[in-house]
Scaffold this motif. Structure first.
Motif, PDB file in Angstrom:
ATOM      1  N   ILE A 115       0.862  -1.192   0.000  1.00  0.00           N
ATOM      2  CA  ILE A 115       0.000   0.000   0.000  1.00  0.00           C
ATOM      3  C   ILE A 115       0.898   1.242   0.000  1.00  0.00           C
ATOM      4  O   ILE A 115       2.079   1.155   0.332  1.00  0.00           O
ATOM      5  N   GLY A 116       0.288   2.375  -0.369  1.00  0.00           N
ATOM      6  CA  GLY A 116       1.045   3.629  -0.338  1.00  0.00           C
ATOM      7  C   GLY A 116       2.233   3.626  -1.286  1.00  0.00           C
ATOM      8  O   GLY A 116       3.271   4.217  -0.984  1.00  0.00           O
ATOM      9  N   VAL A 117       2.080   2.947  -2.440  1.00  0.00           N
ATOM     10  CA  VAL A 117       3.189   2.905  -3.405  1.00  0.00           C
ATOM     11  C   VAL A 117       2.737   3.491  -4.751  1.00  0.00           C
ATOM     12  O   VAL A 117       1.541   3.589  -5.021  1.00  0.00           O
ATOM     13  N   HIS A 118       3.711   3.831  -5.558  1.00  0.00           N
ATOM     14  CA  HIS A 118       3.453   4.376  -6.896  1.00  0.00           C
ATOM     15  C   HIS A 118       4.135   3.436  -7.886  1.00  0.00           C
ATOM     16  O   HIS A 118       5.359   3.400  -7.950  1.00  0.00           O
ATOM     17  N   HIS A 119       3.350   2.652  -8.622  1.00  0.00           N
ATOM     18  CA  HIS A 119       3.883   1.586  -9.483  1.00  0.00           C
ATOM     19  C   HIS A 119       3.876   2.043 -10.931  1.00  0.00           C
ATOM     20  O   HIS A 119       2.843   2.377 -11.474  1.00  0.00           O
ATOM     21  N   PHE A 120       5.063   2.016 -11.561  1.00  0.00           N
ATOM     22  CA  PHE A 120       5.183   2.516 -12.936  1.00  0.00           C
ATOM     23  C   PHE A 120       6.050   1.556 -13.737  1.00  0.00           C
ATOM     24  O   PHE A 120       6.563   1.921 -14.787  1.00  0.00           O
ATOM     25  N   ALA A 121       6.241   0.335 -13.232  1.00  0.00           N
ATOM     26  CA  ALA A 121       7.257  -0.563 -13.787  1.00  0.00           C
ATOM     27  C   ALA A 121       6.611  -1.848 -14.296  1.00  0.00           C
ATOM     28  O   ALA A 121       5.401  -2.052 -14.194  1.00  0.00           O
ATOM     29  N   ALA A 122       7.459  -2.738 -14.827  1.00  0.00           N
ATOM     30  CA  ALA A 122       7.017  -4.098 -15.153  1.00  0.00           C
ATOM     31  C   ALA A 122       6.874  -4.895 -13.857  1.00  0.00           C
ATOM     32  O   ALA A 122       7.446  -4.527 -12.827  1.00  0.00           O
ATOM     33  N   LEU A 123       6.119  -5.996 -13.915  1.00  0.00           N
ATOM     34  CA  LEU A 123       5.884  -6.795 -12.699  1.00  0.00           C
ATOM     35  C   LEU A 123       6.709  -8.073 -12.632  1.00  0.00           C
ATOM     36  O   LEU A 123       6.728  -8.735 -11.592  1.00  0.00           O
ATOM     37  N   TRP A 124       7.380  -8.436 -13.740  1.00  0.00           N
ATOM     38  CA  TRP A 124       8.120  -9.691 -13.679  1.00  0.00           C
ATOM     39  C   TRP A 124       9.222  -9.706 -12.632  1.00  0.00           C
ATOM     40  O   TRP A 124       9.533 -10.774 -12.102  1.00  0.00           O
ATOM     41  N   PRO A 125       9.840  -8.549 -12.258  1.00  0.00           N
ATOM     42  CA  PRO A 125      10.865  -8.651 -11.213  1.00  0.00           C
ATOM     43  C   PRO A 125      10.295  -9.227  -9.904  1.00  0.00           C
ATOM     44  O   PRO A 125      10.986  -9.948  -9.191  1.00  0.00           O
ATOM     45  N   GLU A 126       9.028  -8.907  -9.594  1.00  0.00           N
ATOM     46  CA  GLU A 126       8.424  -9.406  -8.360  1.00  0.00           C
ATOM     47  C   GLU A 126       8.222 -10.925  -8.427  1.00  0.00           C
ATOM     48  O   GLU A 126       8.589 -11.666  -7.511  1.00  0.00           O
ATOM     49  N   THR A 127       7.619 -11.394  -9.524  1.00  0.00           N
ATOM     50  CA  THR A 127       7.291 -12.828  -9.574  1.00  0.00           C
ATOM     51  C   THR A 127       8.561 -13.659  -9.809  1.00  0.00           C
ATOM     52  O   THR A 127       8.683 -14.762  -9.273  1.00  0.00           O
ATOM     53  N   GLU A 128       9.496 -13.103 -10.570  1.00  0.00           N
ATOM     54  CA  GLU A 128      10.739 -13.842 -10.817  1.00  0.00           C
ATOM     55  C   GLU A 128      11.551 -13.980  -9.527  1.00  0.00           C
ATOM     56  O   GLU A 128      12.239 -14.989  -9.327  1.00  0.00           O
ATOM     57  N   THR A 159      -4.471  -0.279 -17.213  1.00  0.00           N
ATOM     58  CA  THR A 159      -3.973  -1.329 -18.110  1.00  0.00           C
ATOM     59  C   THR A 159      -3.638  -2.589 -17.309  1.00  0.00           C
ATOM     60  O   THR A 159      -3.276  -3.627 -17.879  1.00  0.00           O
ATOM     61  N   ASN A 160      -3.749  -2.510 -16.005  1.00  0.00           N
ATOM     62  CA  ASN A 160      -3.834  -3.608 -15.042  1.00  0.00           C
ATOM     63  C   ASN A 160      -3.031  -4.866 -15.360  1.00  0.00           C
ATOM     64  O   ASN A 160      -3.599  -5.917 -15.699  1.00  0.00           O
ATOM     65  N   PRO A 161      -1.710  -4.803 -15.186  1.00  0.00           N
ATOM     66  CA  PRO A 161      -0.889  -5.966 -15.514  1.00  0.00           C
ATOM     67  C   PRO A 161      -1.007  -7.098 -14.507  1.00  0.00           C
ATOM     68  O   PRO A 161      -1.302  -6.885 -13.322  1.00  0.00           O
ATOM     69  N   LEU A 162      -0.756  -8.290 -15.027  1.00  0.00           N
ATOM     70  CA  LEU A 162      -0.791  -9.513 -14.226  1.00  0.00           C
ATOM     71  C   LEU A 162       0.462 -10.304 -14.585  1.00  0.00           C
ATOM     72  O   LEU A 162       0.737 -10.520 -15.770  1.00  0.00           O
ATOM     73  N   SER A 163       1.206 -10.716 -13.569  1.00  0.00           N
ATOM     74  CA  SER A 163       2.394 -11.540 -13.833  1.00  0.00           C
ATOM     75  C   SER A 163       2.312 -12.830 -13.037  1.00  0.00           C
ATOM     76  O   SER A 163       1.787 -12.853 -11.918  1.00  0.00           O
ATOM     77  N   PHE A 164       2.839 -13.888 -13.631  1.00  0.00           N
ATOM     78  CA  PHE A 164       2.849 -15.222 -13.013  1.00  0.00           C
ATOM     79  C   PHE A 164       4.205 -15.846 -13.302  1.00  0.00           C
ATOM     80  O   PHE A 164       4.693 -15.754 -14.426  1.00  0.00           O
ATOM     81  N   ALA A 165       4.816 -16.430 -12.290  1.00  0.00           N
ATOM     82  CA  ALA A 165       6.109 -17.107 -12.524  1.00  0.00           C
ATOM     83  C   ALA A 165       6.105 -18.472 -11.859  1.00  0.00           C
ATOM     84  O   ALA A 165       5.619 -18.634 -10.734  1.00  0.00           O
ATOM     85  N   TRP A 166       6.645 -19.442 -12.585  1.00  0.00           N
ATOM     86  CA  TRP A 166       6.734 -20.817 -12.092  1.00  0.00           C
ATOM     87  C   TRP A 166       8.212 -21.246 -12.122  1.00  0.00           C
ATOM     88  O   TRP A 166       8.877 -21.103 -13.153  1.00  0.00           O
ATOM     89  N   PRO A 167       8.717 -21.783 -11.009  1.00  0.00           N
ATOM     90  CA  PRO A 167      10.139 -22.153 -10.959  1.00  0.00           C
ATOM     91  C   PRO A 167      10.426 -23.428 -11.735  1.00  0.00           C
ATOM     92  O   PRO A 167       9.614 -24.359 -11.726  1.00  0.00           O
ATOM     93  N   ARG A 168      11.579 -23.451 -12.396  1.00  0.00           N
ATOM     94  CA  ARG A 168      12.020 -24.667 -13.099  1.00  0.00           C
ATOM     95  C   ARG A 168      13.473 -24.891 -12.719  1.00  0.00           C
ATOM     96  O   ARG A 168      14.373 -24.414 -13.437  1.00  0.00           O
ATOM     97  N   PRO A 169      13.744 -25.575 -11.614  1.00  0.00           N
ATOM     98  CA  PRO A 169      15.139 -25.769 -11.214  1.00  0.00           C
ATOM     99  C   PRO A 169      15.967 -26.292 -12.390  1.00  0.00           C
ATOM    100  O   PRO A 169      15.541 -27.210 -13.086  1.00  0.00           O
ATOM    101  N   GLY A 170      17.123 -25.655 -12.629  1.00  0.00           N
ATOM    102  CA  GLY A 170      17.969 -26.058 -13.754  1.00  0.00           C
ATOM    103  C   GLY A 170      17.620 -25.363 -15.058  1.00  0.00           C
ATOM    104  O   GLY A 170      18.324 -25.525 -16.057  1.00  0.00           O
TER     105      GLY A 170
END
Ligand code: NDP
Ligand code: PYC
Length: 331
Positions: A115-128, A159-170
């Protein structure tokens, strides 16, 4: 369009210096510069240096506090809230993501409400960040209205972005990160800057008519991707990023914003899940079998693959000269 080559380190330094010159302390400037550097490194051009003038507008107008110190609170052991106190989102993420990963590893599923943030970036850094630790990540944020719900010609959704990341060891994780609009507004603006048309169906002009002219869409509305289906996902993003965090819906963000051109105050919802705890032993082999089957199909590529390939190139990046001049003028 004329371009100039900048090394990745020069990109990071330029971003940091311009933030410091405009009132950020080291922690805020470094968190933001890192996100901008990673966007340019991976080829996420609409969310790298292109965003710097908007970030600076928000600092200069006083809407964003470049010296804010985010605070962290556990609402329950699995629900973490970080209040950015008016910072750009990357610093609040840097504070909250390690705690989210830790709670997810212990409990199996956990949520980080920003909360209380200003988001102007891509979201993949969070999910990655989560996938790099063997966890599944989902993130979404709202913005200000620019997308018409299906059937309408009036904007309500961001424009409400949605990011999803799934781990693949290796392997690199599977990471998708997409606007729920047919096109991110940043890409519409870049198409207008570079004199390129966009596909019909991207948006409507100010009279509610379909157009391929990105400048006309910027004055009209974007359409959700995939008609009513994308519209439903954009609705879900509003509910998770605003309804669930208690922060502003896109329409509230517009009403309360000072309209300086920088990102409005809002929320972000980030969810972590542990396949090791939920699916149990053997999840990697089970999932890897599926991944192998999918990638063997002719024509298929994994989401995130383009960025991960770009990342291997340590050389300079080609940046629009006018953009560099604009940013240098902000130092
Ligand atoms: P794109 O349409 O470029 O890409 C969406 C996703 O699809 C990416 O994960 C991409 O992976 C993947 N993809 C693209 N082509 C293929 C393909 N042929 N096969 C498989 N996967 C594919 O993204 P958008 O233009 O919708 O969004 C761009 C950025 O804008 C996002 O990072 C988003 O977070 C950001 N944004 C931020 C907002 C904010 O409020 N902060 C608002 C709106 C957007 P890859 O990366 O590997 O190409
Ligand atoms: O590209 O639509 C966009 C966008 C909005 C906020 C940040 N990026």
């Amino acid at each position: 369009m004329s371009i100039k080559e900048l090394s990745l380190e020069a990109i990071r330094d330029l971003a940091k210096n311009v933030m410091v010159a405009n009132g950020c302390d080291a922690a805020n400037a470094e968190a933001l510069a890192d996100i901008i550097y990673r966007a340019e490194r991976d080829g996420s051009h609409s969310h790298g240096l292109f965003r710097v003038p908007g970030y600076v507008k928000a600092l200069r107008s006083g809407k964003v506090d470049g010296k804010a110190k985010p605070t962290i609170k556990y609402l329950t052991p699995a629900i973490i809230q970080v209040d950015g106190h008016g910072c750009f989102a990357p610093l609040a993420q840097a504070v909250g993501l390690p705690a989210l990963a830790e709670a997810t590893e212990k409990i199996g599923i956990a949520a980080l409400s920003l909360i209380g943030v200003h988001h102007f970036a891509a979201l993949w850094p969070e999910t990655e960040f989560l996938a790099d630790r063997g966890l599944v990540g989902i993130a979404c944020t709202a913005y200000m209205p620019s997308v018409a719900p299906a059937g309408a010609t009036e904007a309500l959704f961001g424009t409400n972005p949605l990011s999803f990341a799934w781990p693949r060891p290796g392997h690199n994780p599977v990471v998708y990160d997409m606007a729920t609009a047919s096109m991110a507004m940043g890409d519409v603006q870049i198409a207008a800057r570079d004199g390129r048309d966009v596909p019909l169906g991207t948006g409507l002009d100010a009279d509610g008519k379909l157009t391929t002219d990105p400048a006309a869409i910027a004055k009209g509305v974007l359409l959700p991707f995939g008609g009513y289906k994308g519209s439903a996902i954009a609705l879900m993003v509003e509910l998770l990023a605003a309804g669930m965090t208690g922060e502003q819906f896109s329409f509230e963000a517009r009403e309360n914003d000072n309209k300086d051109g920088g990102p409005p105050r809002g929320g972000e919802m980030i969810i972590g899940m542990s396949p090791a705890l939920i699916a149990g032993d053997g999840w990697q082999d089970h999932v890897e079998g599926f991944m192998q089957k999918m990638t063997k199909i002719d024509g298929v590529r994994m989401p995130g693959e383009r960025r991960h390939k770009n990342r291997l190139d340590k050389g300079p990046r080609q940046i629009n000269v006018e953009l560099i001049e604009t940013i240098n003028g902000l130092l």
